[in-house]
Design a protein around this motif. Structure first.
Motif, PDB file in Angstrom:
ATOM      1  N   GLY A 239       3.430   4.861   0.735  1.00 36.62           N
ATOM      2  CA  GLY A 239       3.237   3.513   0.233  1.00 36.62           C
ATOM      3  C   GLY A 239       4.222   3.145  -0.860  1.00 36.62           C
ATOM      4  N   THR A 240       4.259   1.864  -1.182  1.00 37.17           N
ATOM      5  CA  THR A 240       5.109   1.372  -2.262  1.00 37.17           C
ATOM      6  C   THR A 240       4.369   1.485  -3.591  1.00 37.17           C
ATOM      7  OG1 THR A 240       4.306  -0.890  -1.951  1.00 37.17           O
ATOM      8  CG2 THR A 240       6.301  -0.242  -0.739  1.00 37.17           C
ATOM      9  N   LEU A 241       5.106   1.390  -4.665  1.00 40.15           N
ATOM     10  CA  LEU A 241       4.481   1.414  -5.981  1.00 40.15           C
ATOM     11  C   LEU A 241       3.501   0.243  -6.105  1.00 40.15           C
ATOM     12  CD1 LEU A 241       7.537   2.217  -8.279  1.00 40.15           C
ATOM     13  CD2 LEU A 241       5.691   3.770  -7.620  1.00 40.15           C
ATOM     14  N   PRO A 242       2.323   0.481  -6.689  1.00 40.34           N
ATOM     15  CA  PRO A 242       1.312  -0.587  -6.777  1.00 40.34           C
ATOM     16  C   PRO A 242       1.766  -1.816  -7.562  1.00 40.34           C
ATOM     17  CG  PRO A 242       0.326   1.554  -7.187  1.00 40.34           C
ATOM     18  CD  PRO A 242       1.797   1.770  -7.174  1.00 40.34           C
ATOM     19  N   LEU A 243       2.638  -1.625  -8.583  1.00 38.17           N
ATOM     20  CA  LEU A 243       3.070  -2.734  -9.422  1.00 38.17           C
ATOM     21  C   LEU A 243       4.575  -2.674  -9.645  1.00 38.17           C
ATOM     22  CD1 LEU A 243       0.283  -2.651 -12.190  1.00 38.17           C
ATOM     23  CD2 LEU A 243       0.452  -4.263 -10.271  1.00 38.17           C
TER      24      LEU A 243
END
Length: 666
Positions: free
Chosen positions: A318-322
């Motif tokens: 996944g991508t970084l949450p923020l």
């Protein structure tokens, strides 16, 4: 996201990962050594896998065994925590080859930052500021001597591999350089198998400030601001806080950008920490830790983010949450590492059973990350950390007040701890003012390590009152069980025919007798103490605490009783006393007391007596070796050795009965 992961660690970090996984609906597999079969992290996980005997090299450091556990249990990923195999590039590569996700950076990134010399070359190329120094391949004495001369004294000779202060020497003059190099080489070779050295300019009064970075597999890297980890002893962190106090805004921004540049230079993925020294308005790269750091909770507290959850999301692709602009700081957080160790004895680790453990209450302002419970053992085989105590508040001054209160509330009996030392640091005016640095403990040593003081009248009064109230409770229970509960022989009022109703107690304080005379009054007790008389009354509450009134001053304290020994826990201080009472001593002996049990796990070094031997009180019976120290078990009275349960060389557990002893000479 993964459906099952294996946690290749123990203690508080394994518990922390297990809790985050449970919240996310991910099943977990614990691994454990024989010493940890009943440990908290094992109970928190859904499944558990035995690795081997207690020594880490025979359990937690066995990469092949951990991979076999993952395959056998169907775990898709391995979370290494910190320590053990968390920064082992070979293990990370083996995970990849086995088709199991290593929740951390790539093997190449670990290797790049594992060598201090190589990492500095990479950082120099990436434009990250470095401490002036020599990181060259020529390791001859001539090359190192020339480098030190060019840099200018004082210099720091440091092992290229490893950390924790090993292979490190401060050299203040040229005539001391050669001996320092030889010493550092020998220590580095023994600790890390690599005697490569580097030489840097030694900064006399720096601060240790680090940047939390995070990268994903899509090329994005962000930082989650800085932590100040300057309060250290022997190059080991003691207190950490975020954000760093009194750091100029422009420095904070530049340091964050440098941390991101460092991570981008090696294509970093996952959680990492870029560490800097900061002095005189300048900061310099020293190393990068390619894992989650022990002190990550302070970053979580000020950002509101769960970094373990970030790790799991990034590792699953996944991508970084923020994004960077979505991250912000709220308030101030401080972490204190609570260790089983003796600060007065050069922070020597303390091992044994946690006979009484009461952490402060948790809530929005207080967090306790731990891997132990009451009655667990602090083992000689692993790091003696008991917990990480983390506090948060709206600003630093409020957070410091929270820290002081939480440390005062933390209670541990059974091992020596650094709680009082941490309390002294938190209460120091320089710490309150934000005047922190890596030499803080050294500079304020006289304040932080005060000379041991004898128990004062207040402590003696608390001890005496606790003995009286508990004895009253015991007698009342015995009377209720007897056929004549109203018999005057069950009285505890000290009544005497034609005499004052009084009783004399003696408490041993560091071997010195401290007398207390108890006069029984209608509404309590009058105690004659070394400094005068006081009126006391009280009760033992439902929690087992002593609620007392001393001359009209009412308060609650905790008294932990072990046989004739009392530990008084009061406002962050603990005092150890022994009741020198003949009747109680006889009762304790009848119940198997007398100090003939192992005070901690260890090895029988010598057995000094034989079965049937008659000895006098104080005769040395058995010598126990533990933590590189010898503890002599002596005869509690004149008597005879009846049975010996162990021989020289045997390993014994904490509390094991070493021998049977018959008082009175048989």
């Amino acid at each position: 996201m993964f459906s099952k992961i294996l946690i290749a660690n123990r203690g508080e970090i394994a518990c922390r990962v297990a809790r985050t996984c449970r919240r996310l609906g991910i099943r977990t597999v614990a691994v454990y050594s024989d010493a940890d079969a009943e440990a908290m992290h094992v109970d928190l996980c859904d499944e558990a896998w035995r690795l081997g005997p207690p020594p880490a090299r025979e359990s937690y450091l066995l990469g092949d065994a951990i991979l076999e556990a993952a395959r056998a249990t169907g775990a898709e990923a391995i979370h290494p925590g910190y320590g053990f195999l968390s920064e082992n590039a070979g293990f990370a590569r083996a995970c990849s080859e086995a088709g199991i996700v290593f929740i951390g950076p790539t093997p190449e990134a670990i290797e790049a930052m594992g060598s201090k010399s190589e990492s500095k070359r990479l950082m120099e190329k990436a434009g990250v500021p470095l401490v002036p120094g020599y990181h060259g391949a020529d390791q001859s004495m001539e090359a190192l001597r020339a480098a030190a001369h060019d840099i200018g004294y004082p210099v720091l000779v440091k092992a290229s591999a490893g950390g924790g202060g090993k292979g490190m020497r401060v050299v203040r003059a040229a005539d001391a350089l050669e001996a320092a190099i030889e010493g550092a080489r020998n220590e580095a070779a023994g600790a890390f198998g690599d005697d490569t050295l580097l030489i840097e300019k030694y900064l006399d009064a720096p601060r240790h400030v680090e940047i939390q970075v995070f990268g994903d597999t899509h090329g994005t890297v962000v930082h989650l601001f800085e932590r100040d980890c300057s309060i250290q002893r022997r190059h080991q962190k003691v207190l950490e806080e975020a954000p760093a106090p009194d750091l100029p805004a422009e420095t904070r921004a530049a340091m964050g950008a440098a941390g991101v540049a460092a991570a981008q230079a090696i294509g970093y993925v996952g959680a990492g920490t870029v560490e800097f020294l900061y002095q005189d308005g300048q900061f310099y790269f020293i190393e990068m830790n390619t894992r989650l750091q022990v002190e990550h909770p302070v970053t979580e507290m000020i950002t509101g983010q769960d970094l373990v959850e970030w790790q799991l999301r990034v590792a699953s692709g996944g991508t970084l949450p923020l994004a960077q602009e979505e991250l912000s700081v709220s308030g101030h957080a401080i972490e204190a590492r609570v260790y089983a160790e003796d600060p007065a004895n050069d922070f020597l680790p303390s091992i044994g059973r946690l006979r009484h453990l009461r952490p402060p209450s948790e809530g929005p302002h207080v967090r306790v990350d731990t891997g132990v419970r009451q009655d667990d053992r602090v083992s000689m085989h692993y790091d003696p950390m008991i917990a990480k105590l983390v506090v948060w508040d709206s600003d630093r001054a409020a957070a410091v007040r929270r820290l002081r209160a939480a440390l005062e509330a933390y209670q541990v009996v059974g091992v020596s701890t650094n709680l009082e030392f941490l309390g002294s640091v938190a209460a120091h005016r320089a710490f309150a003012a934000g005047e922190v640095g890596t030499r803080f403990i050294e500079m304020h040593e006289s304040d932080l390590f005060p000379a041991a003081a004898p128990a004062d009248d207040g402590v003696l009064a608390l001890a005496a009152l606790d003995v009286l109230l508990r004895r009253q409770t015991e007698v009342a229970a015995a009377a209720a069980r007897s056929g004549d509960p109203y018999s005057p022989w069950h009285g505890t009022d000290g009544w005497r025919l034609n005499d004052d109703n009084y009783q004399r107690m003696v408490f041993l304080d560091a071997g010195e007798g401290r007398p207390v005379t108890v006069h029984y009054q209608r509404d309590g007790y009058r105690l004659d103490l070394p400094g005068g008389s006081v009126m006391v009354r009280g009760e033992i509450d439902a929690q087992g605490d002593l609620v007392c009134d001393i001359d009209g001053f009412r308060r609650r304290v905790t008294v932990v009783r072990q046989g004739l020994d009392l530990v008084i826990l009061d406002c962050g201080r603990h005092h150890c006393l022994t009741l020198d009472d003949p009747a109680a001593r006889a009762a304790d002996r009848d119940q198997g007391g007398g100090g003939l049990a192992a005070p901690m796990p260890g090895k029988i070094a010598r057995v000094l007596v034989e079965v049937g031997q008659t000895v006098e009180k104080g005769t040395a019976l058995v010598v126990l070796e533990a933590m590189k120290m010898e503890h002599t078990i002596t005869a509690p009275d004149d008597g005879t050795v009846v049975t010996l349960h162990f021989e020289a060389g045997d390993q014994v557990d904490d509390g094991a009965a070493l021998l049977e002893f018959e008082p009175g000479g048989g």
